[in-house]
Design a protein around this motif. Sequence first.
Motif, PDB file in Angstrom:
ATOM      1  N   CYS A 243       0.812  -1.215   0.000  1.00  0.00           N
ATOM      2  CA  CYS A 243       0.000   0.000   0.000  1.00  0.00           C
ATOM      3  C   CYS A 243       0.846   1.265   0.000  1.00  0.00           C
ATOM      4  O   CYS A 243       0.458   2.283  -0.596  1.00  0.00           O
ATOM      5  CB  CYS A 243      -0.975   0.002   1.178  1.00  0.00           C
ATOM      6  N   TRP A 244       2.022   1.234   0.664  1.00  0.00           N
ATOM      7  CA  TRP A 244       2.834   2.446   0.748  1.00  0.00           C
ATOM      8  C   TRP A 244       3.487   2.808  -0.594  1.00  0.00           C
ATOM      9  O   TRP A 244       3.985   3.913  -0.748  1.00  0.00           O
ATOM     10  CB  TRP A 244       3.905   2.284   1.830  1.00  0.00           C
ATOM     11  N   ASN A 245       3.455   1.893  -1.561  1.00  0.00           N
ATOM     12  CA  ASN A 245       4.009   2.189  -2.881  1.00  0.00           C
ATOM     13  C   ASN A 245       2.955   2.660  -3.882  1.00  0.00           C
ATOM     14  O   ASN A 245       3.301   3.055  -5.004  1.00  0.00           O
ATOM     15  CB  ASN A 245       4.721   0.957  -3.450  1.00  0.00           C
ATOM     16  N   LEU A 246       1.685   2.617  -3.507  1.00  0.00           N
ATOM     17  CA  LEU A 246       0.625   2.981  -4.449  1.00  0.00           C
ATOM     18  C   LEU A 246       0.703   4.448  -4.904  1.00  0.00           C
ATOM     19  O   LEU A 246       0.444   4.733  -6.082  1.00  0.00           O
ATOM     20  CB  LEU A 246      -0.743   2.667  -3.850  1.00  0.00           C
ATOM     21  N   PRO A 247       1.030   5.420  -4.032  1.00  0.00           N
ATOM     22  CA  PRO A 247       1.186   6.794  -4.533  1.00  0.00           C
ATOM     23  C   PRO A 247       2.258   6.906  -5.620  1.00  0.00           C
ATOM     24  O   PRO A 247       2.080   7.658  -6.591  1.00  0.00           O
ATOM     25  CB  PRO A 247       1.563   7.590  -3.277  1.00  0.00           C
ATOM     26  N   LYS A 248       3.335   6.165  -5.468  1.00  0.00           N
ATOM     27  CA  LYS A 248       4.387   6.205  -6.485  1.00  0.00           C
ATOM     28  C   LYS A 248       3.899   5.567  -7.779  1.00  0.00           C
ATOM     29  O   LYS A 248       4.216   6.040  -8.883  1.00  0.00           O
ATOM     30  CB  LYS A 248       5.644   5.490  -5.981  1.00  0.00           C
ATOM     31  N   VAL A 249       3.122   4.492  -7.658  1.00  0.00           N
ATOM     32  CA  VAL A 249       2.523   3.878  -8.849  1.00  0.00           C
ATOM     33  C   VAL A 249       1.690   4.909  -9.601  1.00  0.00           C
ATOM     34  O   VAL A 249       1.800   5.043 -10.828  1.00  0.00           O
ATOM     35  CB  VAL A 249       1.655   2.663  -8.462  1.00  0.00           C
ATOM     36  N   GLN A 250       0.871   5.654  -8.865  1.00  0.00           N
ATOM     37  CA  GLN A 250       0.029   6.660  -9.519  1.00  0.00           C
ATOM     38  C   GLN A 250       0.868   7.743 -10.193  1.00  0.00           C
ATOM     39  O   GLN A 250       0.565   8.170 -11.309  1.00  0.00           O
ATOM     40  CB  GLN A 250      -0.943   7.295  -8.520  1.00  0.00           C
ATOM     41  N   ARG A 251       1.908   8.197  -9.515  1.00  0.00           N
ATOM     42  CA  ARG A 251       2.755   9.246 -10.110  1.00  0.00           C
ATOM     43  C   ARG A 251       3.390   8.764 -11.414  1.00  0.00           C
ATOM     44  O   ARG A 251       3.435   9.505 -12.400  1.00  0.00           O
ATOM     45  CB  ARG A 251       3.834   9.669  -9.111  1.00  0.00           C
ATOM     46  N   LEU A 252       3.889   7.542 -11.419  1.00  0.00           N
ATOM     47  CA  LEU A 252       4.503   7.011 -12.629  1.00  0.00           C
ATOM     48  C   LEU A 252       3.479   6.852 -13.747  1.00  0.00           C
ATOM     49  O   LEU A 252       3.764   7.152 -14.915  1.00  0.00           O
ATOM     50  CB  LEU A 252       5.176   5.669 -12.327  1.00  0.00           C
ATOM     51  N   LEU A 253       2.279   6.382 -13.395  1.00  0.00           N
ATOM     52  CA  LEU A 253       1.233   6.230 -14.405  1.00  0.00           C
ATOM     53  C   LEU A 253       0.801   7.587 -14.957  1.00  0.00           C
ATOM     54  O   LEU A 253       0.503   7.709 -16.152  1.00  0.00           O
ATOM     55  CB  LEU A 253       0.033   5.489 -13.812  1.00  0.00           C
ATOM     56  N   ARG A 254       0.779   8.598 -14.092  1.00  0.00           N
ATOM     57  CA  ARG A 254       0.450   9.944 -14.566  1.00  0.00           C
ATOM     58  C   ARG A 254       1.523  10.447 -15.533  1.00  0.00           C
ATOM     59  O   ARG A 254       1.212  11.018 -16.584  1.00  0.00           O
ATOM     60  CB  ARG A 254       0.294  10.905 -13.389  1.00  0.00           C
ATOM     61  N   ASP A 255       2.774  10.220 -15.181  1.00  0.00           N
ATOM     62  CA  ASP A 255       3.865  10.646 -16.053  1.00  0.00           C
ATOM     63  C   ASP A 255       3.816   9.951 -17.414  1.00  0.00           C
ATOM     64  O   ASP A 255       4.248  10.523 -18.426  1.00  0.00           O
ATOM     65  CB  ASP A 255       5.221  10.370 -15.391  1.00  0.00           C
ATOM     66  N   LYS A 256       3.286   8.730 -17.425  1.00  0.00           N
ATOM     67  CA  LYS A 256       3.217   7.965 -18.662  1.00  0.00           C
ATOM     68  C   LYS A 256       1.916   8.215 -19.427  1.00  0.00           C
ATOM     69  O   LYS A 256       1.681   7.592 -20.475  1.00  0.00           O
ATOM     70  CB  LYS A 256       3.351   6.469 -18.343  1.00  0.00           C
ATOM     71  N   GLY A 257       1.049   9.097 -18.905  1.00  0.00           N
ATOM     72  CA  GLY A 257      -0.198   9.414 -19.577  1.00  0.00           C
ATOM     73  C   GLY A 257      -1.280   8.369 -19.422  1.00  0.00           C
ATOM     74  O   GLY A 257      -2.274   8.389 -20.153  1.00  0.00           O
ATOM     75  N   VAL A 258      -1.117   7.439 -18.467  1.00  0.00           N
ATOM     76  CA  VAL A 258      -2.087   6.364 -18.281  1.00  0.00           C
ATOM     77  C   VAL A 258      -3.255   6.802 -17.414  1.00  0.00           C
ATOM     78  O   VAL A 258      -4.387   6.316 -17.567  1.00  0.00           O
ATOM     79  CB  VAL A 258      -1.396   5.127 -17.652  1.00  0.00           C
ATOM     80  N   ILE A 259      -3.024   7.751 -16.518  1.00  0.00           N
ATOM     81  CA  ILE A 259      -4.007   8.109 -15.502  1.00  0.00           C
ATOM     82  C   ILE A 259      -5.324   8.583 -16.104  1.00  0.00           C
ATOM     83  O   ILE A 259      -6.398   8.362 -15.541  1.00  0.00           O
ATOM     84  CB  ILE A 259      -3.426   9.196 -14.551  1.00  0.00           C
ATOM     85  N   ASP A 260      -5.272   9.199 -17.286  1.00  0.00           N
ATOM     86  CA  ASP A 260      -6.497   9.714 -17.912  1.00  0.00           C
ATOM     87  C   ASP A 260      -7.464   8.605 -18.283  1.00  0.00           C
ATOM     88  O   ASP A 260      -8.670   8.841 -18.388  1.00  0.00           O
ATOM     89  CB  ASP A 260      -6.148  10.538 -19.147  1.00  0.00           C
ATOM     90  N   GLY A 261      -6.962   7.405 -18.502  1.00  0.00           N
ATOM     91  CA  GLY A 261      -7.830   6.287 -18.830  1.00  0.00           C
ATOM     92  C   GLY A 261      -8.324   5.521 -17.627  1.00  0.00           C
ATOM     93  O   GLY A 261      -9.143   4.601 -17.770  1.00  0.00           O
ATOM     94  N   MET A 262      -7.852   5.885 -16.443  1.00  0.00           N
ATOM     95  CA  MET A 262      -8.257   5.206 -15.223  1.00  0.00           C
ATOM     96  C   MET A 262      -9.485   5.877 -14.611  1.00  0.00           C
ATOM     97  O   MET A 262      -9.805   7.023 -14.927  1.00  0.00           O
ATOM     98  CB  MET A 262      -7.094   5.218 -14.222  1.00  0.00           C
ATOM     99  N   LEU A 263     -10.171   5.140 -13.752  1.00  0.00           N
ATOM    100  CA  LEU A 263     -11.346   5.685 -13.064  1.00  0.00           C
ATOM    101  C   LEU A 263     -10.878   6.386 -11.795  1.00  0.00           C
ATOM    102  O   LEU A 263     -10.342   5.749 -10.877  1.00  0.00           O
ATOM    103  CB  LEU A 263     -12.316   4.557 -12.718  1.00  0.00           C
TER     104      LEU A 263
END
Length: 316
Positions: free
Chosen positions: A280-300
């Motif tokens: 769980c403590w790594n999930l914020p970093k997962v989100q940051r990396l996904l945002r940097d890769k442009g993936v976050i826009d396709g997520m809910l």
Amino acid sequence: MAIAARVDPKSYFSAEEWAPLARRSAWKGVALIVHCWATIGLCWALTIAAVHFFGPIGLLILIVSVPVIGGRQLGLGIIQHDAAHGALHPNQAFADRLSDVFCYSGVDRYRKYHLQHHKYAQQAEDPDLGLSAPFPISRTSLRRKIVRDLTGQTWFKQRFGDLGKKLGARKPGEPALPIVWAEIVKQRRWLLTNLAVIAISSAFGYWWAWFALWLLPKATWHMMITRFRNIAEHALVAKDEPDPLRHARSTHANWLERVLIAPYWVNYHCEHHMFMHVPCWNLPKVQRLLRDKGVIDGMLTAPGYLTVLRAASARA
């Protein structure tokens, strides 16, 4: 049975990026448990001290202590959840023992149930589908649910509902004592633990401490925010959703919500469903990396809990 679509970490992360995200820590999970109980203990200490020095007026500190403790009670469940996913500690047997002793017991039983939720997320076979299926509901209906939560009715039904059903289903002349005794045996750990806490606190002259500083938060605030968590995670998510980036919702939580509603990164639920073995403590970093890769826009995602609650209670 329709198994929910999964994502491959290699589709989003390089080997160098993924390795630290998936790595279990020998100390971080333990630190979360210590933090959780230290926070609860501090609330107990401050409230008891306030009553000791200021009398009954010191109980006003309960206005703060109850939601803080209730938030950490949910936190214990989140830590158990990480143990169920094998993410709490590199040694799974040790992690299960930690969870059973210091969080909530029955992690192995919970794991078997919960992994079915991940396997069939938002499919007909999802055992948690009933938690999200009724939404949207009306504002009036949501208010009624919140009232039941904050008055202890939801907790009482969950804790003693089965006993009530069994007593109500007795045949004429059937004695009630064996049914009650079977329930006592079933809940013996819960009863003995709480009786021990009551006895110890009573020995120091604070018989009321368990009722005010454990049962009250557990039966009220904890029940309400558990409902909020369930709504935020899966309400209004399409049944049979084919996109694995939209099986669950991540909700932004400000610092106060992280204290009172969303402990230990539980709000990063879409990321958790995408990569369920990431601690769980790594999930914020997962989100940051996904945002940097442009993936976050396709997520809910949602900008906040209030936004989700409004949408989930928008039915006229």
